[in-house]
Structure formats: C-alpha cells, structure tokens
Design a protein around this motif. Structure first.
Motif, PDB file in Angstrom:
ATOM      1  N   GLY A  73       1.882  -7.927   2.631  1.00 46.58           N
ATOM      2  CA  GLY A  73       2.627  -9.065   2.116  1.00 46.58           C
ATOM      3  C   GLY A  73       4.020  -8.689   1.650  1.00 46.58           C
ATOM      4  N   ILE A  74       4.146  -7.563   0.953  1.00 48.60           N
ATOM      5  CA  ILE A  74       5.462  -7.099   0.494  1.00 48.60           C
ATOM      6  C   ILE A  74       6.363  -6.817   1.692  1.00 48.60           C
ATOM      7  N   THR A  75       5.825  -6.171   2.699  1.00 45.07           N
ATOM      8  CA  THR A  75       6.616  -5.850   3.885  1.00 45.07           C
ATOM      9  C   THR A  75       7.110  -7.114   4.566  1.00 45.07           C
ATOM     10  N   ARG A  76       6.247  -8.100   4.676  1.00 49.87           N
ATOM     11  CA  ARG A  76       6.654  -9.356   5.309  1.00 49.87           C
ATOM     12  C   ARG A  76       7.708 -10.080   4.479  1.00 49.87           C
ATOM     13  N   ALA A  77       7.545 -10.067   3.153  1.00 52.34           N
ATOM     14  CA  ALA A  77       8.534 -10.708   2.293  1.00 52.34           C
ATOM     15  C   ALA A  77       9.886 -10.012   2.402  1.00 52.34           C
ATOM     16  N   ALA A  78       9.862  -8.689   2.437  1.00 48.90           N
ATOM     17  CA  ALA A  78      11.111  -7.939   2.573  1.00 48.90           C
ATOM     18  C   ALA A  78      11.801  -8.289   3.886  1.00 48.90           C
ATOM     19  N   LYS A  79      11.019  -8.392   4.952  1.00 43.89           N
ATOM     20  CA  LYS A  79      11.597  -8.736   6.247  1.00 43.89           C
ATOM     21  C   LYS A  79      12.239 -10.121   6.221  1.00 43.89           C
ATOM     22  N   SER A  80      11.622 -11.044   5.506  1.00 41.58           N
ATOM     23  CA  SER A  80      12.161 -12.404   5.455  1.00 41.58           C
ATOM     24  C   SER A  80      13.512 -12.460   4.746  1.00 41.58           C
ATOM     25  N   PHE A  81      13.777 -11.473   3.884  1.00 42.76           N
ATOM     26  CA  PHE A  81      15.075 -11.409   3.206  1.00 42.76           C
ATOM     27  C   PHE A  81      15.965 -10.303   3.766  1.00 42.76           C
ATOM     28  N   ALA A  82      15.591  -9.771   4.931  1.00 43.61           N
ATOM     29  CA  ALA A  82      16.370  -8.739   5.620  1.00 43.61           C
ATOM     30  C   ALA A  82      16.609  -7.517   4.752  1.00 43.61           C
ATOM     31  N   MET A  83      15.576  -7.137   3.997  1.00 43.82           N
ATOM     32  CA  MET A  83      15.659  -5.964   3.136  1.00 43.82           C
ATOM     33  C   MET A  83      14.814  -4.827   3.706  1.00 43.82           C
ATOM     34  N   PRO A  84      15.401  -3.672   3.994  1.00 47.50           N
ATOM     35  CA  PRO A  84      14.575  -2.521   4.367  1.00 47.50           C
ATOM     36  C   PRO A  84      13.564  -2.228   3.276  1.00 47.50           C
ATOM     37  N   CYS A  85      12.377  -1.808   3.667  1.00 48.35           N
ATOM     38  CA  CYS A  85      11.284  -1.681   2.709  1.00 48.35           C
ATOM     39  C   CYS A  85      10.526  -0.373   2.915  1.00 48.35           C
ATOM     40  N   ALA A  86      10.300   0.350   1.819  1.00 49.49           N
ATOM     41  CA  ALA A  86       9.420   1.526   1.825  1.00 49.49           C
ATOM     42  C   ALA A  86       8.150   1.161   1.078  1.00 49.49           C
ATOM     43  N   ILE A  87       7.019   1.597   1.593  1.00 51.86           N
ATOM     44  CA  ILE A  87       5.714   1.314   0.990  1.00 51.86           C
ATOM     45  C   ILE A  87       5.100   2.624   0.508  1.00 51.86           C
ATOM     46  N   SER A  88       4.734   2.651  -0.770  1.00 53.84           N
ATOM     47  CA  SER A  88       4.158   3.863  -1.353  1.00 53.84           C
ATOM     48  C   SER A  88       2.766   3.569  -1.899  1.00 53.84           C
ATOM     49  N   PHE A  89       1.772   4.253  -1.363  1.00 55.08           N
ATOM     50  CA  PHE A  89       0.389   4.097  -1.825  1.00 55.08           C
ATOM     51  C   PHE A  89       0.057   5.162  -2.868  1.00 55.08           C
ATOM     52  N   THR A  90      -0.829   4.798  -3.787  1.00 55.17           N
ATOM     53  CA  THR A  90      -1.367   5.777  -4.722  1.00 55.17           C
ATOM     54  C   THR A  90      -2.808   6.083  -4.329  1.00 55.17           C
ATOM     55  N   LEU A  91      -3.194   7.339  -4.510  1.00 52.11           N
ATOM     56  CA  LEU A  91      -4.491   7.812  -4.037  1.00 52.11           C
ATOM     57  C   LEU A  91      -5.307   8.408  -5.178  1.00 52.11           C
ATOM     58  N   GLU A  92      -6.612   8.367  -5.009  1.00 57.13           N
ATOM     59  CA  GLU A  92      -7.518   8.953  -5.991  1.00 57.13           C
ATOM     60  C   GLU A  92      -7.707  10.441  -5.706  1.00 57.13           C
ATOM     61  N   THR A  93      -8.539  11.102  -6.497  1.00 53.30           N
ATOM     62  CA  THR A  93      -8.714  12.547  -6.347  1.00 53.30           C
ATOM     63  C   THR A  93      -9.348  12.928  -5.012  1.00 53.30           C
ATOM     64  N   ASP A  94      -9.969  11.954  -4.322  1.00 49.80           N
ATOM     65  CA  ASP A  94     -10.556  12.232  -3.002  1.00 49.80           C
ATOM     66  C   ASP A  94      -9.586  11.948  -1.860  1.00 49.80           C
ATOM     67  N   GLY A  95      -8.326  11.657  -2.197  1.00 48.66           N
ATOM     68  CA  GLY A  95      -7.332  11.398  -1.166  1.00 48.66           C
ATOM     69  C   GLY A  95      -7.396  10.015  -0.563  1.00 48.66           C
ATOM     70  N   ARG A  96      -8.200   9.120  -1.145  1.00 48.02           N
ATOM     71  CA  ARG A  96      -8.344   7.755  -0.643  1.00 48.02           C
ATOM     72  C   ARG A  96      -7.807   6.745  -1.644  1.00 48.02           C
ATOM     73  N   LEU A  97      -7.519   5.546  -1.153  1.00 49.21           N
ATOM     74  CA  LEU A  97      -7.186   4.462  -2.055  1.00 49.21           C
ATOM     75  C   LEU A  97      -8.396   4.146  -2.929  1.00 49.21           C
ATOM     76  N   VAL A  98      -8.158   3.484  -4.063  1.00 49.77           N
ATOM     77  CA  VAL A  98      -9.263   3.169  -4.959  1.00 49.77           C
ATOM     78  C   VAL A  98     -10.289   2.259  -4.278  1.00 49.77           C
ATOM     79  N   THR A  99      -9.892   1.565  -3.234  1.00 52.79           N
ATOM     80  CA  THR A  99     -10.811   0.717  -2.470  1.00 52.79           C
ATOM     81  C   THR A  99     -11.727   1.536  -1.570  1.00 52.79           C
ATOM     82  N   GLY A 100     -11.444   2.833  -1.441  1.00 51.25           N
ATOM     83  CA  GLY A 100     -12.226   3.691  -0.565  1.00 51.25           C
ATOM     84  C   GLY A 100     -11.625   3.867   0.816  1.00 51.25           C
ATOM     85  N   ARG A 101     -10.589   3.109   1.124  1.00 56.16           N
ATOM     86  CA  ARG A 101      -9.967   3.220   2.439  1.00 56.16           C
ATOM     87  C   ARG A 101      -9.031   4.425   2.488  1.00 56.16           C
ATOM     88  N   SER A 102      -8.906   5.024   3.639  1.00 57.50           N
ATOM     89  CA  SER A 102      -8.117   6.240   3.789  1.00 57.50           C
ATOM     90  C   SER A 102      -6.631   5.907   3.855  1.00 57.50           C
TER      91      SER A 102
END
Length: 315
Positions: free
Chosen positions: A174-203
């Motif tokens: 959603g953030i990426t799409r919103a940035a595109k709609s305003f012609a703003m370059p966008c970097a996305i930074s994920f945070t990871l748990e101690t197992d190297g995965r997102l808190v949702t369990g996805r890699s």
C-alpha cells in the motif's frame, strides 16, 4: 523543488551513510521524554529543533570525514494520522510537522553538501501500528492511510520516502502504491525477528518478492532495519535476485529480541566495533548495499565503527 527526486544518486553506486537510533539517542543519551516514541514532537520548539540539528550533525560530520554521501531521513517515523491523534495533533498540524521536518533537513543539506558528497532528503514513514507487531491492514487500506503523509512530503523538497520497521507485506504494498501515485521514489524497509522472518512468520524473500510482484517492482530498493545482523544474516541467500534488491541496512545495536527490548529499562548499546565487522561481512557478500546506518540503540559511535570497518581506505 526536490533536488534528486528524479535522479537518486545512491542508485548510481558508492556508499551513503544514514543516522542511527534517533529516538533511543534522545531518550537515553539526551534525557528527553518522547511520548509514544515520537521524535517529531521536538520540532515544536526551538530547543527541540536545535537538539535535532545537533543530532544529525554528528553523522554528517562522519560522512564528510569519510567522503561519503548521506541519506538524511526526517524525524517523522510517528508522524502519521493515528499516532498524530494520540499526540494531540490535528491533521493540519501534523501536515505542518512533516513539512517542517523536511525544512530542517534542507537547512542541514545546504550547510553540509558538497558536489562529490550528495545528501538525499528522505521522508521517513513508520507503520500505522506497532513496529514490533503484525499489522492487519489490507494493501488498499494501507495505500489510503499512508497517502496523507506521502502527499505532505510530495509538496516539499524531499527527494524520496522511506518506510521503516514494516512487519506487514500488505502495508508495504500500500505504501509503495501511494508513493507511486504522488510520483515519489520509495524505499521499503522490513524489520525481522531473531529467526530472520517477519513477525507474521513470512520470510524476507517472500516479503520482497510479493511486494515487487504486486507493485511492478515499485520500490527503488529494500532495506532491513531494527534487527541485529545475527538475526538475519543467515536468512540471506546471497546471489539470489531478491537479495540484490536489498540496498540498505540499519541494524540495532543489541542482539536482544524485540520483546526483550520492549521490556528493558536500560539501553543496550552492544559493541560498535563488532557491529562494524558484521556490516563488513554483509558488504562482502552484498555489493549492492549502498545505504549504511543504524537503528535502536545505535549512535554516532556505531556509524563511525561501520565506516572504519567498511571504508578502511577512508581518512
């Protein structure tokens, strides 16, 4: 007029620094209470603005000594609508705070930038909820929600936006799409748990590949922040296409988990030299890394150590 919005210099190569843990520095080193971990509230007073300038200057001085560029992120990680309401900001005041955060960095850029050391101004975006917990928004809801802050940045001299501490892939989309709609370059930074995965369990691989697929490769690059290298270095399949999309690291100083950090009343500053060596090992396997900085618990000492380890040829 934004200086680099249509020609980001960090995409062309070279090393760019960023700052460390703004909020933890202000709380634990400066003794400033930040309600809801929100650093942008300091912009409301001249004393707060001066403290913010002094914070950034420590890092800009390091970049100048080492001959690197800099990605200068605003202090607006909490300056989105839900957190703004909790802090007593009207929509108008919140928009003004985002604009003022950019204006402060423009002044610093004017004072520090050299032709061979470009300084990119990035509007920092945080998650709608808690950066350590899973968000529940759909991609459509996230696009609508974060459009407020991105639109505010689009009307300033910000060159790009960077979304930090994301745990929800749909929010990243959603953030990426919103940035595109305003012609703003966008970097996305994920945070990871101690197992190297997102808190949702996805890699992290799934997070990057899913976001790219849903946005046509929308982010200009990805980052990892708010995790120690020991948490994620084993999850990186070096040589894979998705790993090459990671161009920035802003790691925590501490090896503790997010739960442990949340429950700690003391700052764990870790070992700056060890952190620098770990960045060096990451860089050895990830030549695409361009943006190096810190997150919670780090300060100018950690970024200096990263420079010493990763830029040994520098003065």
């Amino acid at each position: 007029m934004a200086k680099y919005r249509h020609d980001l210099p960090q995409l062309k190569g070279g090393t760019f620094l960023s700052d460390g843990g703004l909020e933890t520095t202000m709380i634990f080193h400066e003794g400033i209470a930040l309600p809801h971990f929100a650093a942008f509230v300091l912009l409301a007073s001249e004393d707060g603005r001066q403290r913010t300038r002094n914070y950034y200057r420590r890092y800009l001085d390091i970049a100048r000594r080492h001959g690197t560029g800099f990605v200068l992120d605003t202090s607006t990680w909490r300056a989105n609508p839900d957190w703004g309401r909790k802090l007593g900001y009207t929509s108008e005041a919140l928009k003004a705070a985002n604009e003022e955060a950019v204006e402060l960095l423009v002044g610093l850029r004017n004072a520090y930038e050299r032709q061979e050391q470009p300084i990119v101004i990035s509007g920092a975006i945080g998650p709608r909820g808690d950066g350590y917990k899973a968000g529940l928004m759909s991609a459509h809801e996230a696009e609508d929600y974060h459009a407020f802050q991105i639109e505010a940045f689009a009307g300033t001299e910000a060159d790009m936006v960077s979304a930090f501490t994301l745990t929800n892939i749909d929010e990243a989309i959603g953030i990426t799409r919103a940035a595109k709609s305003f012609a703003m370059p966008c970097a996305i930074s994920f945070t990871l748990e101690t197992d190297g995965r997102l808190v949702t369990g996805r890699s992290i691989q799934n997070a990057i590949e899913t976001t790219d697929a849903a946005t046509g490769g929308g982010p200009v690059y990805y980052m990892i922040n708010c995790a120690h290298p020991t948490h994620f270095e084993g999850a990186l399949d070096h040589g894979s296409a998705w790993v090459k999309r990671i161009s920035g690291i802003r790691a925590n100083a501490s090896t503790m988990s997010h739960e442990q950090l949340d429950n700690s009343e003391m700052l764990d500053a870790g070992d700056p030299e060890d952190l620098g060596r770990r960045y060096r090992r990451l860089l050895d396997h990830m030549p695409e890394l361009r943006v190096l900085g810190g997150c919670c618990g780090t300060d100018h000492r950690h970024v200096a150590a990263i420079c010493e380890a990763c830029l040994p040829q520098a003065a």
